[in-house]
Design an enzyme around this catalytic site. Structure first.
Site, PDB file in Angstrom:
ATOM      1  N   ILE A 176       0.809  -1.288   0.033  1.00 26.72           N
ATOM      2  CA  ILE A 176       0.096  -0.014  -0.085  1.00 26.72           C
ATOM      3  C   ILE A 176       0.906   1.176  -0.039  1.00 26.72           C
ATOM      4  O   ILE A 176       0.661   2.289  -0.669  1.00 26.72           O
ATOM      5  CB  ILE A 176      -0.958  -0.091   1.217  1.00 26.72           C
ATOM      6  CG1 ILE A 176      -1.934  -1.134   1.218  1.00 26.72           C
ATOM      7  CG2 ILE A 176      -1.684   1.351   1.145  1.00 26.72           C
ATOM      8  CD1 ILE A 176      -2.846  -1.078  -0.237  1.00 26.72           C
TER       9      ILE A 176
ATOM     10  N   SER B 108     -11.166  -0.394   4.958  1.00 24.51           N
ATOM     11  CA  SER B 108     -10.346  -1.437   4.147  1.00 24.51           C
ATOM     12  C   SER B 108     -10.667  -1.391   2.562  1.00 24.51           C
ATOM     13  O   SER B 108     -11.893  -0.588   2.312  1.00 24.51           O
ATOM     14  CB  SER B 108     -10.783  -2.982   4.653  1.00 24.51           C
ATOM     15  OG  SER B 108     -12.129  -3.325   4.379  1.00 24.51           O
ATOM     16  N   CYS B 109      -9.906  -2.030   2.043  1.00 21.77           N
ATOM     17  CA  CYS B 109     -10.540  -2.020   0.179  1.00 21.77           C
ATOM     18  C   CYS B 109     -11.710  -2.698   0.246  1.00 21.77           C
ATOM     19  O   CYS B 109     -12.529  -2.128  -0.563  1.00 21.77           O
ATOM     20  CB  CYS B 109      -9.130  -2.765  -0.372  1.00 21.77           C
ATOM     21  SG  CYS B 109      -9.038  -4.498   0.164  1.00 21.77           S
ATOM     22  N   THR B 110     -12.189  -3.682   0.787  1.00 23.30           N
ATOM     23  CA  THR B 110     -13.584  -4.382   0.819  1.00 23.30           C
ATOM     24  C   THR B 110     -14.808  -3.444   1.330  1.00 23.30           C
ATOM     25  O   THR B 110     -15.515  -3.538   0.450  1.00 23.30           O
ATOM     26  CB  THR B 110     -13.660  -5.792   1.217  1.00 23.30           C
ATOM     27  OG1 THR B 110     -12.871  -5.743   2.708  1.00 23.30           O
ATOM     28  CG2 THR B 110     -12.707  -6.680   0.511  1.00 23.30           C
TER      29      THR B 110
ATOM     30  N   ARG C  58      -3.620 -20.567   7.130  1.00 25.50           N
ATOM     31  CA  ARG C  58      -2.467 -19.845   6.521  1.00 25.50           C
ATOM     32  C   ARG C  58      -0.982 -20.294   6.644  1.00 25.50           C
ATOM     33  O   ARG C  58      -0.330 -19.696   6.160  1.00 25.50           O
ATOM     34  CB  ARG C  58      -2.761 -18.182   7.419  1.00 25.50           C
ATOM     35  CG  ARG C  58      -3.641 -17.338   6.502  1.00 25.50           C
ATOM     36  CD  ARG C  58      -3.470 -15.986   7.086  1.00 25.50           C
ATOM     37  NE  ARG C  58      -4.707 -15.579   7.721  1.00 25.50           N
ATOM     38  CZ  ARG C  58      -5.165 -14.420   7.776  1.00 25.50           C
ATOM     39  NH1 ARG C  58      -4.630 -13.386   7.672  1.00 25.50           N
ATOM     40  NH2 ARG C  58      -6.100 -14.215   8.876  1.00 25.50           N
TER      41      ARG C  58
ATOM     42  N   THR D  68     -12.917 -12.497   8.965  1.00 28.16           N
ATOM     43  CA  THR D  68     -13.102 -11.167   8.267  1.00 28.16           C
ATOM     44  C   THR D  68     -14.246 -10.431   9.345  1.00 28.16           C
ATOM     45  O   THR D  68     -15.039 -11.286   9.872  1.00 28.16           O
ATOM     46  CB  THR D  68     -13.511 -11.059   6.858  1.00 28.16           C
ATOM     47  OG1 THR D  68     -13.894  -9.733   6.406  1.00 28.16           O
ATOM     48  CG2 THR D  68     -14.926 -11.843   6.894  1.00 28.16           C
ATOM     49  N   LYS D  69     -13.838  -9.063   9.305  1.00 25.38           N
ATOM     50  CA  LYS D  69     -14.773  -8.314  10.140  1.00 25.38           C
ATOM     51  C   LYS D  69     -15.456  -7.270   9.362  1.00 25.38           C
ATOM     52  O   LYS D  69     -15.951  -6.216   9.846  1.00 25.38           O
ATOM     53  CB  LYS D  69     -14.003  -7.571  11.323  1.00 25.38           C
ATOM     54  CG  LYS D  69     -13.275  -8.611  12.283  1.00 25.38           C
ATOM     55  CD  LYS D  69     -12.492  -7.816  13.442  1.00 25.38           C
ATOM     56  CE  LYS D  69     -11.943  -8.790  14.443  1.00 25.38           C
ATOM     57  NZ  LYS D  69     -11.304  -8.331  15.553  1.00 25.38           N
TER      58      LYS D  69
ATOM     59  N   ASN E 277      -7.621  -4.318  -5.128  1.00 30.95           N
ATOM     60  CA  ASN E 277      -7.530  -4.193  -3.489  1.00 30.95           C
ATOM     61  C   ASN E 277      -6.450  -3.334  -3.318  1.00 30.95           C
ATOM     62  O   ASN E 277      -6.229  -2.782  -2.078  1.00 30.95           O
ATOM     63  CB  ASN E 277      -7.625  -5.240  -2.856  1.00 30.95           C
ATOM     64  CG  ASN E 277      -6.771  -6.376  -3.472  1.00 30.95           C
ATOM     65  OD1 ASN E 277      -7.078  -7.247  -4.653  1.00 30.95           O
ATOM     66  ND2 ASN E 277      -5.572  -6.879  -3.235  1.00 30.95           N
TER      67      ASN E 277
END
Length: 338
Positions: free
Chosen positions: A12, A153-155, A199, A212-213, A317
């Site tokens: 980023i 966030s990007c989403t 992961r 995810t939140k 993203n």
């Protein structure tokens, strides 16, 4: 002119710098310093050459700890303690906090104590920050006294404008989201240890569910959506661009054409530059380097029983989010100087 510094020169951080020079905003924003623990040679090299976004189009060179881009001289710092950074002497207006490590108010206040006037976090944050902003939706809520701001966030930036458009037109009852996100650098190239057992697995070989939140992030921007959404997320073996499968139940009865018309009008109207709309038969790589937050794929819109709507949204993203960091920073300064 805004004087900014970048803290953390990863995906980023580098995208913010590149986007500044490509977006035409260089006459409004000056990058004075970059703080990154990596060596200067690697910082320059990854500025010039990027697997995802290609070669940097501006001339860049290195002289000790100064990176020169065109006529701009950017000081390169290598300080692990944010409170020791020279923001006061450099007269920094805004720090772009892009390490991914300093994500709450308490941590980011180290930049304020070091002399920065404001901090913009490139990450979702806790509720103790002064504001969480999705540009195009609630940037007008910024106030002069806001010192620590999250760019979400990007989403969240991809979803929230679309949900707002649908709610205003048809009233959203509830929704479910699946984020199909490109692999990230917190995953493994080959199997290796990680606190999240999923992961531990090779990013290039599997579709990997991750926590995810996102649903809570939507509520923070649109309080009227509280308890109306749930989300899951999977990482897929691509290096950039994210797709979002959004299903919503609407109060009003609709059909495909009605939904697509409202979204197309938004993309060409008050959300222009933030939301896009396409009916072209495109795939994920076609949205690489797209500066918009969200692009609706109208060919994939589906309606069941007049009320259940399924949409496919695309976003870069990295690049879209980096451009929103620039936009939000300008709005922060506008609020201060109003």
């Amino acid at each position: 002119m805004i004087k900014v510094a970048i803290n953390g020169y990863g995906r980023i951080g580098r995208s913010i710098l590149r986007a500044l020079y490509e977006s035409g905003k260089r006459d409004q924003i000056q990058i004075v310093a970059i703080n990154e623990l990596a060596n200067p040679e690697a910082m320059l090299h990854l500025t010039q050459y990027d697997t995802t976004h290609g070669r940097f189009q501006s001339p860049a060179s290195l002289d000790a700890n100064v990176m020169t881009i065109g006529d701009d001289r950017i000081q390169l710092l290598h300080e692990a303690d944010a409170e020791k950074l020279p923001w006061r002497s450099l007269d920094i207006d805004i720090v772009f906090e892009a390490t991914g490590a300093l994500i709450d108010r308490q941590a980011c206040e180290a930049h304020i104590r070091a002399g920065a006037k404001q901090v913009l976090i490139s990450h979702p944050s806790s509720g103790d920050v002064d504001a969480t902003i999705v540009y195009g939706v609630n940037h007008q809520d910024l106030k002069a006294e806001h010192k620590v701001v999250s760019n979400a966030s990007c989403t969240t930036n991809c979803l929230v404008p679309i949900i707002q458009v649908l709610d205003r037109a048809f009233k959203v009852r509830s929704g479910a989201i699946t984020t199909i996100h490109s692999a990230m650098n917190d995953q493994q190239v080959i199997d290796a240890y990680h606190d999240d057992l999923r992961r531990t697995r090779a990013a290039g070989q599997s579709i990997i569910p991750v926590d995810t939140k996102l649903a809570r992030g939507i509520e923070r921007i649109l309080p009227e959506m509280k308890d109306k959404f749930e989300a899951i997320s999977v990482r897929v073996p691509t290096i950039n661009v994210t797709a979002i499968d959004l299903s919503v139940t609407l109060d009003k009865r609709v059909d495909i054409d009605t939904v697509n018309q409202v979204l197309s009008q938004a993309a060409n109207g008050s959300y222009q530059g933030v939301v896009g709309y396409t009916n072209a038969p495109l795939v994920s790589c076609d949205f690489n380097h797209d500066p918009r937050s969200s692009i609706v794929d109208g060919t994939q819109t589906r309606v069941s029983d007049g009320h259940l709507v399924k949409l496919l949204l695309w976003c870069d993203n990295e690049w879209g989010f980096a451009n929103r960091m620039l936009d939000t920073s300008l709005e922060m300064i506008k609020a201060v100087r109003a």
